[in-house]
Structure formats: structure tokens, C-alpha cells
Enzyme design. Structure first.
Site, PDB file in Angstrom:
ATOM      1  N   HIS B 194       0.804  -1.220   0.000  1.00 55.76           N
ATOM      2  CA  HIS B 194       0.000   0.000   0.000  1.00 55.76           C
ATOM      3  C   HIS B 194       0.840   1.274   0.000  1.00 55.76           C
ATOM      4  CE1 HIS B 194      -3.622  -2.396   1.389  1.00 55.76           C
ATOM      5  NE2 HIS B 194      -4.050  -1.715   0.358  1.00 55.76           N
ATOM      6  N   ARG B 224     -15.962  -3.873   0.512  1.00 53.50           N
ATOM      7  CA  ARG B 224     -15.941  -2.431   0.343  1.00 53.50           C
ATOM      8  C   ARG B 224     -15.884  -2.144  -1.141  1.00 53.50           C
ATOM      9  NH1 ARG B 224     -10.404  -0.301  -0.482  1.00 53.50           N
ATOM     10  NH2 ARG B 224     -11.209   1.734   0.031  1.00 53.50           N
ATOM     11  N   TYR B 317      -3.265  10.351  -8.139  1.00 53.60           N
ATOM     12  CA  TYR B 317      -3.034   8.943  -7.827  1.00 53.60           C
ATOM     13  C   TYR B 317      -3.917   8.047  -8.685  1.00 53.60           C
ATOM     14  CZ  TYR B 317      -3.301   4.535  -5.299  1.00 53.60           C
ATOM     15  OH  TYR B 317      -3.302   3.213  -4.985  1.00 53.60           O
TER      16      TYR B 317
END
Lengths: 315, 348
Positions: B194, B224, B317
Site C-alpha cells: 500500500h 468495500r 493517484y
């Protein structure tokens, strides 16, 4: 927490202090399989109190026909094991959570060394079955005071990988001998009294073992202690925590919604923010870091207690 | 329920398309008019909203057959999109069992699983596959168990080993990713893979998310939604093939943005696997052209506000800074400023 209502189909004394219980689905359905080292949480309706204790599964992880646990009677404990020993008989139904594993085998290992002290043998019983099935190299060292107290001897297969160290037969466990000369890539797992876990860590450090190769079972039963009071910031209520009750149990008794999983200070689910603390939190968990513990801004209600003037938590 | 499988492509002529039903059930990811990271987990499993992509545990839709064809093309040119470190084989079997069992129970007219002890018989009607094999015996399948089943399941799959209070990207099948590489991430832990995500680390998001994931019990999967923007309906937006799809970002004009710019949504779910204690992490990708999305007025209004107000580093991003103004201008014409209802679903 997903759970199942299961029927007790066997309750058998293995030693004067340890009983084995078997649970099966009341309609014979297959139970979810698990991995060696997993535990379940058993709900015990004890009078007007609902206790939940975690126990390692000792049955074959690949056998969905039932779950088995071994419970040692702790006369100085909070009452869960006394309830299991005194009140639970075949035919009774108890609510049992699905398995959760916080002490799993590292399957990358070239070899597995399992070290058990006393009732700490329980997670290894299922792991041994898994290791035998997967044909992975391992050895198990099991220390007990006497043969009559060694419940694990009734539960382990008769294979050369299993070594019993019975102290009153003059056959004490020699950690230095066990830990020296193991092949590179070996993983070590210890479960038992705190002293054994520390001794393995110290021997390991002396012999140059990497810390990441030494595992220990960290969850434990919530320790009893002095009664204390906690104020709940969201409702302004104050609740009392009894000497033989955990803060988590007191919150549940007060019908405060709170997430939980291992109930032994290892999984982190019930972590709670501390709003104010005048006194000392007795941290018994293995979840918060040392810095977090000394800051006294978080508490794990499943195992930790409080001593002092006042504690307000974000619940 | 019958599904008509589209004959379509995710490359070259990009004939991918959504039917009106597929548009209606699209998993729109924004539950309010602005967006910031959050640990937005909710329970997943049977009993999700009827007709939605949450209804079944592993959603099968009109794109199934074409997506599996696209995966095979990608794998043929780059076999490293599928990797499993040696200790992950047991987890591969767990995943195979999970997917076969869920598909057979949730779509009995499409998939069947017959188990006689460890002798299994699997039928996949849409792909015309019938396989008899011995569970836990890899010599009875044409490839490893994870590869075998994920060639028959939509979405990418990461299979995470759990040890040292961390999760490790030790196996996966990744051919429809939003610009990340399994070959680069293989063997990394949760914080390492991450590391490129901006802002979230300072927000403490990863610590909290990891704590949650480590304690996911069996039988209680979570999910999610995540999102980004993709030009053209391309599944394989990988770093390995950036030279193929990166330049396509420059083809967006005010005239073609509605047709060529896609909202890309990932339905991510998390499953504890029984025998291996690994965590399965399916990442299912849904694509919708902006011109289809704006047929739902609530979504059109809300997407305009989200894209317009998004912090710059998030747009950077997610890789659509270059087209952000064109997208915002296009969506603005569908935003009359009216309030939007709570939740992600279209108004009835």
C-alpha cells in the site's frame, strides 16, 4: 460474531482437572473446517451472567463432524471452567462461535518445532494432525509435571515426532537441546505458562534464532481482579465491573454494543478509546504496543482492568 | 434467472457494453456528494439487495464469458499474472472450494458441484467445462487449484497469507487491475504493497484496516467499494502494459468523453479461508461509460460533485488529472444542483 448452537455429545474426564467436550450440530450438519491452532468461543449462560470463553480446538481440522475442546478446571479463575466442569453434560446445547486462528502454523517453514507446557498442549493437538496430513517435518515437545496430569497424552497420536517430558520421572525438558541444531528455516511455536514462553524466547535469543521464527500463543483467559467502575462517555452511565467479570462482560451485561472476537487480548476487535483516566489501567492484552499501553489512551476491555479514581471510555 | 452473456471485447475494438439492466445494477461507489478514504467495510454474503451486485457471494453477470476470454488472452502473453508461492497451495484449494460451492449454490442453473468424499465433479455450463478431480490432489487438475478456479471467476484474486500480525501477498490471479502488479507485489506485506497510496497512511487508515482484516472470522466475509477512472473499457490496465493503455488517456475530447471515459469500480471482498487460515481478497471490476452512468440522474449529479471537489493528489493517484476538466465539464450539464438522496442506489 457468527456462531452456531451445538449439542454436547461427549464430556469425558481425561485427568482429574481436564475434561474433553465434543460438540456436534443438532441436526448432524457438517461444521466448518479449520486450521490447526484455531479456537472457538463458547457461550456459557451461568445464572444471570453470560460468559464467553475461548478454547483451542483439539479435534481434527479436516473433520467437520464435530468440534472438540479440552477444558482445565481453574478453581481460582472467573468461573467459566468451573461451569464447564460442573454443569455441562451430553445433550446440553451451547452456542459456539466459528473457529478463528490467531496461532496458525507458518506453512513456509522447513520444519516445525512445537513446545507445550501443561494445558498449553491444546492448540498443538490439531496442529499435529494437520502436520501429519500435510506430511510436513515437525517435532512436538510436551512438558508436564506427571503422567496423571498430562491430559495431552490421551489426545496425541503415537508417533515418534511426539516427545513427552515428565518432570516427576526425572525427564525435564531441555530447551537448549531442543533449540540447538535445528535446520535453518525451522519455526518454533510455544504455548503454556508465561515462564515457558519467556524461557523459549531467551534460549532462542541466546542461540541466535530470529525473533520472527519464534511464535507463542498469546491469548489467555481474562484475569480476575478487584472490582472497579467505568463511566461510559456516550451515555453518561457508570457501570460496575465485578471481581470475576471482565470489562467486556460488564459492557455486554449493560447492553452496550461492542465488537469482539478472541476475548483474550490478541485480536484487537474490542479496542476502546479512553476519554479520561485518573489511575492506572492494568493492561493484560498482547494487542496494544508498549507505547500505547503506557499512554493510557486505549484499553482492551476483554482482558484489561482499572485501578484508581475514575476511568471514562468512549462507549 | 437466465443471463445472456455478451459477445464483447475489452481491448482492440472495445466492443464491451452494458445492457440497461447492467446499468441499473452498477455498483455506484459514492454514498454522498464528496469522497475521502475511509475504512468503509460492511458485511458481505448471501441476502444482499435483490438484483444488485451484492445479492450473490460471487456475482456472475452478462460479461462473464467475455471476461474469462480476456483473462486467457492476458495470461497467454504474461503467465506471471498468476503466481502462487509454494506454501499457498492449501489456500488455493480453500479458494477453489469456496468459489465452487458459492457458485453452485447461488447459480444452480449455471454451475454444479457434486462431492463424493474427495472425489469432486464440477460443471461450468457457461464456459462448457466439466471436470472430475480429487480434492487436495493437484495432479488431477490441469493447473494449480487457484489458477484453475480463477480462470472461471470474474475479477482479480489476491490470496493473503497471515503471519506475524500482518498479511502477505503470497498468491494471486491479477489480469484486470487498476495499475498495480502482482509480479511486483508478490511476497510483500500489507504496508509495503500500500506504500504508493497518498494520504491514507497519515490518516491511520492502514493500521485500522489491517486490524480489521486480521480478525475477519470464517463465515463473516466483508466488502468495500473502491473506484478509479479508465479510458476505454479495458480490464488489463497493468503497469506491465502501460504502453498500450497509458497513451489512450490522451484521446479524450469533449465530444467523445461520454463514450470513452469509464468509471471503474472495484467490489472488494474479504474471506477467511478454513484450512489455510489465509485471507481471500477478490477484487471484482465493473466498468460503466459516463454516457450510460448519466442515465441515472442521481448518479450524474453526484459524480459531477465528487470529481469536481476531489483533492488534487487523489485525482493524480487515480491517474485522471489529465482529463479531469473535460470530465467535470461533461458531467456539469447533468447536475442541476438539486439535492441527492442518501446511499448508493438509484432512486426508484
Amino acid at each position: 460474531m457468527t456462531s452456531l448452537m451445538l449439542r454436547v455429545t461427549a464430556a469425558e474426564s481425561l485427568t482429574p482437572l481436564v475434561k474433553r467436550f465434543r460438540f456436534e450440530h443438532p441436526r448432524g450438519a457438517t461444521l466448518p473446517l479449520f486450521s490447526g491452532g484455531a479456537h472457538v468461543v463458547v457461550e456459557m449462560p451461568d445464572g444471570d451472567m453470560l460468559r464467553r470463553n475461548a478454547y483451542s480446538l483439539i479435534s481434527d481440522p479436516q473433520d467437520g463432524s464435530g468440534y472438540e475442546i479440552a477444558v482445565r478446571r481453574e478453581d481460582g479463575g472467573r468461573g467459566g471452567s468451573r461451569f464447564m466442569h460442573g454443569g455441562v453434560r451430553p445433550g446440553d446445547q451451547l452456542r459456539v462461535s466459528l473457529p478463528l486462528n490467531l496461532f496458525a502454523l507458518d506453512l513456509r517453514a522447513r520444519k516445525h518445532v512445537l513446545i507445550a507446557g501443561g494445558i498449553g498442549i491444546t492448540p498443538f493437538i490439531a496442529q499435529v494432525r494437520q502436520l501429519l496430513r500435510m506430511q510436513l517435518p515437525f517435532e512436538l515437545h510436551y512438558a508436564a509435571r506427571s503422567r496423571t496430569e498430562a491430559a495431552g497424552l490421551h489426545l496425541l497420536p503415537d508417533v515418534p515426532h511426539v516427545h513427552a517430558h515428565i518432570s516427576d520421572e526425572g525427564n525435564r525438558m531441555d530447551l537448549g537441546a531442543i533449540l540447538s541444531g535445528q535446520p535453518l528455516g525451522t519455526q518454533v511455536y510455544t504455548c503454556g505458562p508465561e515462564g515457558l514462553i519467556t524461557a523459549v524466547a531467551q534460549s532462542g535469543a541466546r542461540l541466535g534464532w530470529p525473533k520472527s521464527a519464534l511464535h507463542s500463543e498469546v491469548f489467555q483467559a481474562p484475569p480476575p481482579g478487584r472490582p472497579f467502575e467505568v463511566m461510559l462517555a456516550r451515555s453518561g452511565r457508570t457501570i460496575a465491573v465485578g471481581a470475576h467479570q471482565s470489562l467486556l462482560e460488564a459492557l455486554e451485561a449493560a447492553e452496550v454494543e461492542i465488537d469482539w472476537s478472541c476475548r483474550g487480548g490478541a485480536c484487537g476487535r474490542c479496542e476502546t478509546r479512553v476519554v479520561s483516566c485518573h489511575g492506572r489501567i492494568e493492561h493484560h492484552d498482547h494487542w496494544l504496543s508498549e507505547d500505547e499501553q503506557s499512554a493510557q489512551t486505549r484499553i482492551m476491555p476483554c482482558v484489561s482492568r482499572f485501578r484508581g479514581e475514575s476511568l471514562i471510555i468512549d462507549r | 434467472m437466465t443471463i445472456r452473456f455478451n459477445d464483447e471485447t475489452f481491448r482492440d475494438d472495445y466492443s464491451y457494453h452494458n445492457s440497461p439492466e447492467a446499468i441499473r445494477r452498477f455498483p455506484f461507489p459514492f454514498d454522498k456528494d464528496d469522497y475521502m478514504y475511509s475504512v468503509n467495510m460492511e458485511p458481505h454474503g448471501t441476502g444482499g439487495r435483490a438484483g444488485s451486485v451484492f445479492e450473490k457471494r460471487f456475482d456472475v453477470d452478462e460479461h462473464y464469458v467475455a471476461e474469462m476470454r480476456d483473462r486467457a488472452i492476458t495470461l497467454a502473453s504474461d503467465p506471471l499474472r498468476c503466481q502462487s508461492l509454494p506454501h499457498m497451495e492449501l489456500a488455493g484449494w480453500d479458494l477453489l472450494e469456496l468459489i465452487m460451492q458459492c457458485k453452485a449454490e447461488d447459480y444452480p442453473e449455471l454451475f454444479q458441484l457434486h462431492r463424493d468424499g474427495d472425489r469432486w465433479h464440477w460443471v461450468n455450463r457457461p464456459l462448457g467445462i466439466e471436470q472430475r478431480f480429487t480434492f487436495l490432489d493437484p495432479t488431477t487438475l490441469p493447473c494449480g487449484p487457484m489458477e484453475y478456479i480463477t480462470r472461471q471467476a470474474q475479477g482479480d484474486f489476491a490470496v493473503l497469507d497471515q503471519r506475524e500480525n500482518n498479511l502477505w501477498m503470497d498468491a494471486g490471479m491479477v489480469t484486470s487491475q487498476a495499475d498495480w502488479s502482482l509480479d511486483f507485489d508478490i511476497g510483500m506485506n500489507f504496508f509495503e504493497w500500500h506504500a504508493p497510496v497518498p494520504k491514507a497512511a497519515e490518516m491511520g487508515i492502514f493500521q485500522r484496516a489491517l486490524k480489521f482484516l486480521l480478525a475477519i472470522p470464517q463465515g463473516s466475509p466483508s466488502r468495500r467499494l473502491n473506484w478509479t477512472m479508465t479510458v476505454n473499457p479495458r480490464l488489463d490496465t497493468s503497469p506491465e502494459n502501460y504502453h498500450l493503455w497509458g497513451p489512450e488517456k490522451r484521446t479524450i475530447t469533449p465530444e467523445n468523453v461520454g463514450a470513452k471515459q469509464y468509471l471503474r469500480v472495484e467490489l472488494q471482498s474479504f474471506w477467511r479461508l478454513p484450512r489455510s487460515n489465509a485471507l481471500a481478497f477478490p477484487i471484482r471490476c465493473y466498468l460503466i461509460a459516463l454516457q450510460d452512468l448519466v442515465t441515472v440522474p442521481k448518479w450524474a449529479r453526484r459524480l459531477h460533485r465528487v470529481i469536481r471537489d476531489l483533492p488534487d493528489e487523489l485525482a493524480e493517484y487515480k491517474g485522471f488529472t489529465v482529463n479531469r476538466q473535460i470530465i467535470t465539464d461533461y458531467l456539469a450539464q447533468f447536475d442541476d444542483g438539486k439535492p441527492t438522496s442518501p446511499g448508493i442506489f438509484a432512486d426508484d
